[in-house]
Design a protein around this motif. Structure first.
Motif, mmCIF file in Angstrom:
data_model
loop_
_atom_site.group_PDB
_atom_site.id
_atom_site.type_symbol
_atom_site.label_atom_id
_atom_site.label_comp_id
_atom_site.label_asym_id
_atom_site.label_seq_id
_atom_site.Cartn_x
_atom_site.Cartn_y
_atom_site.Cartn_z
ATOM 1 N N TYR A 179 0.830 -1.209 0.000
ATOM 2 C CA TYR A 179 0.000 0.000 0.000
ATOM 3 C C TYR A 179 0.863 1.257 0.000
ATOM 4 O O TYR A 179 0.541 2.253 -0.675
ATOM 5 C CB TYR A 179 -0.921 0.002 1.218
ATOM 6 N N TRP A 262 -7.794 -4.515 -2.570
ATOM 7 C CA TRP A 262 -8.491 -3.265 -2.356
ATOM 8 C C TRP A 262 -9.972 -3.540 -2.136
ATOM 9 O O TRP A 262 -10.539 -4.432 -2.768
ATOM 10 C CB TRP A 262 -8.330 -2.341 -3.560
ATOM 11 N N SER A 279 -12.948 -0.385 -7.537
ATOM 12 C CA SER A 279 -12.033 -0.465 -6.403
ATOM 13 C C SER A 279 -11.184 0.789 -6.353
ATOM 14 O O SER A 279 -10.969 1.464 -7.369
ATOM 15 C CB SER A 279 -11.131 -1.700 -6.518
ATOM 16 N N VAL A 280 -10.702 1.088 -5.173
ATOM 17 C CA VAL A 280 -9.891 2.286 -4.974
ATOM 18 C C VAL A 280 -8.631 2.241 -5.830
ATOM 19 O O VAL A 280 -8.266 3.219 -6.493
ATOM 20 C CB VAL A 280 -9.522 2.439 -3.488
ATOM 21 N N THR A 284 -7.857 4.637 -9.192
ATOM 22 C CA THR A 284 -6.710 5.546 -9.133
ATOM 23 C C THR A 284 -5.869 5.437 -10.393
ATOM 24 O O THR A 284 -5.425 6.452 -10.959
ATOM 25 C CB THR A 284 -5.849 5.241 -7.895
#
Length: 395
Positions: A179, A262, A279-280, A284
């Motif tokens: 992460y 995620w 999903s994050v 992104t």
């Protein structure tokens, strides 16, 4: 910038450059993470062949090429009109490309067609990661000794390659290092764009035509990105186990990649029809790539508006845009073109290079695209005088 070519060669170079830049911009709009998803769309339309999608795809390319030709032969043509035609061609091509992916006849993958073993792919990933690390430090120290942020970005890309290998015994899917690596990479890309390119971005956003064209290309990129990566689907695999595709559902579940797991929302609405997951991490990546492609599209619009070649000389400028765009689109689109040309069975080994979790090919395309697209923006910013402005809004 002064032109260093003789008159005839300058005209030829300008023609080739503008044609190549605008045609390859089409492929930039097809940008997406090279992840191949099985859809089985042919099951929903028994009489529709996958190759039918080539019709709007090729027609869109012809429209873009025609607009470029008009712009070359009639410099007095209104740039806003030409860019509108270019964008229409891009939309048509994206529709064909999405259909090409959604109508894939492949619904499952056979391990017997796997071209490389996990050990071989892991070794290739290790070599690529080490090469990226060494090259980043060496090149940055020689060319940009006062800008260590470039070396830092290269080190992060090398870590992206090596992370699954180095931490495979430490739960890499949930490891905090994963992460942190992801967040640091995103921050570094944004920091470089802000630190080195903010005056150029401000210039591109000043003119309404340039701004609208860049934003439209960015949105178009995001749409295809999500369909090509399987984030969004219209024709799901009809053989889904335990799923009733005639009923709507919304589930919350963890999704692997990029790098780690995620939280994601999986959904399917047959009334639209539209499904997929959000999903994050993947959203992104969509944001990063679509913004970079949109900014590169805005650069082309800026050059047309100013009738300038600032930041691009000869074939170098065209190659700077062509290279990342080729990387971005080749995964999902060319894999489906291989299916059309060779058939599902013959194209299966090519598919495996993208769906195998040990394969570094997806990471290579992603990192290469980010580096080249961001580098293209930095190069344009360095060549653009901070005080240079667009012409009045009269075109």
């Amino acid at each position: 910038m002064g032109n260093t070519y003789p008159p005839n060669r300058a005209s030829l170079a300008s023609t080739l450059r503008r044609t190549l830049v605008c045609v390859t911009l089409l492929f930039g709009s097809l940008c997406g993470v090279p992840v191949v998803s099985a859809h089985g769309g042919a099951a929903y339309f028994p009489g529709v062949e996958q190759w039918y999608a080539l019709i709007p795809l090729l027609l869109g390319i012809l429209v873009v090429a025609g607009a470029v030709t008009v712009r070359r032969r009639r410099p007095a043509a209104r740039v806003s009109h030409v860019l509108t035609v270019v964008f229409a061609g891009l939309v048509l091509a994206v529709i064909g490309a999405i259909a090409l992916v959604q109508l894939s006849p492949i619904t499952s993958f056979s391990t017997t067609s796997r071209p490389f073993t996990t050990r071989t792919l892991t070794l290739v990933r290790l070599v690529l990661g080490g090469t990226v690390l060494v090259t980043s430090v060496t090149l940055a120290r020689r060319r940009w000794p006062m800008k260590p942020r470039y070396a830092g970005l290269g080190l992060l890309f090398g870590g992206w390659f090596l992370y699954p290998i180095l931490l495979r015994d430490f739960q890499p899917g949930f490891n905090p290092i994963g992460y942190l690596l992801f967040a640091t990479l995103v921050f570094s890309v944004g920091y470089i764009a802000w630190r080195d390119c903010r005056h150029a971005i401000r210039t591109l956003c000043t003119d309404p035509i340039t701004r609208r064209f860049g934003a439209a290309v960015s949105v178009l990129t995001a749409v295809f990105f999500m369909f090509s990566a399987g984030i969004l689907i219209m024709l799901p695999d009809p053989s889904g186990v335990g799923i009733t595709w005639t009923q709507s559902f919304v589930h919350v579940l963890p999704v692997k990649d990029p790098l780690v797991y995620w939280p994601a929302v999986e959904f399917w609405f047959p009334q639209l029809p539209l499904g997929g997951y959000l999903s994050v991490g993947m959203l992104t990546l969509v944001l990063i790539i679509s913004l970079l492609v949109g900014l590169n599209g805005a650069i082309v619009a800026y050059q047309w508006r100013c009738q300038s070649t600032v930041g691009f000389d000869g074939a170098t400028g065209a190659a700077a845009i062509a290279a990342p765009n080729a990387c971005c689109c080749c995964g999902p689109v060319l894999s489906q073109l291989a299916v059309v040309a060779l058939g599902p069975s013959a194209a299966m080994p090519f598919y495996w290079l993208f769906i195998d979790t040990a394969s570094p090919l997806g990471v290579l395309f992603f990192t290469g695209s980010i580096v080249l697209l961001l580098g293209n923006l930095v190069r344009f910013s360095a060549a653009l005088a901070p005080t240079e402005s667009l012409p009045e809004h009269t075109l």
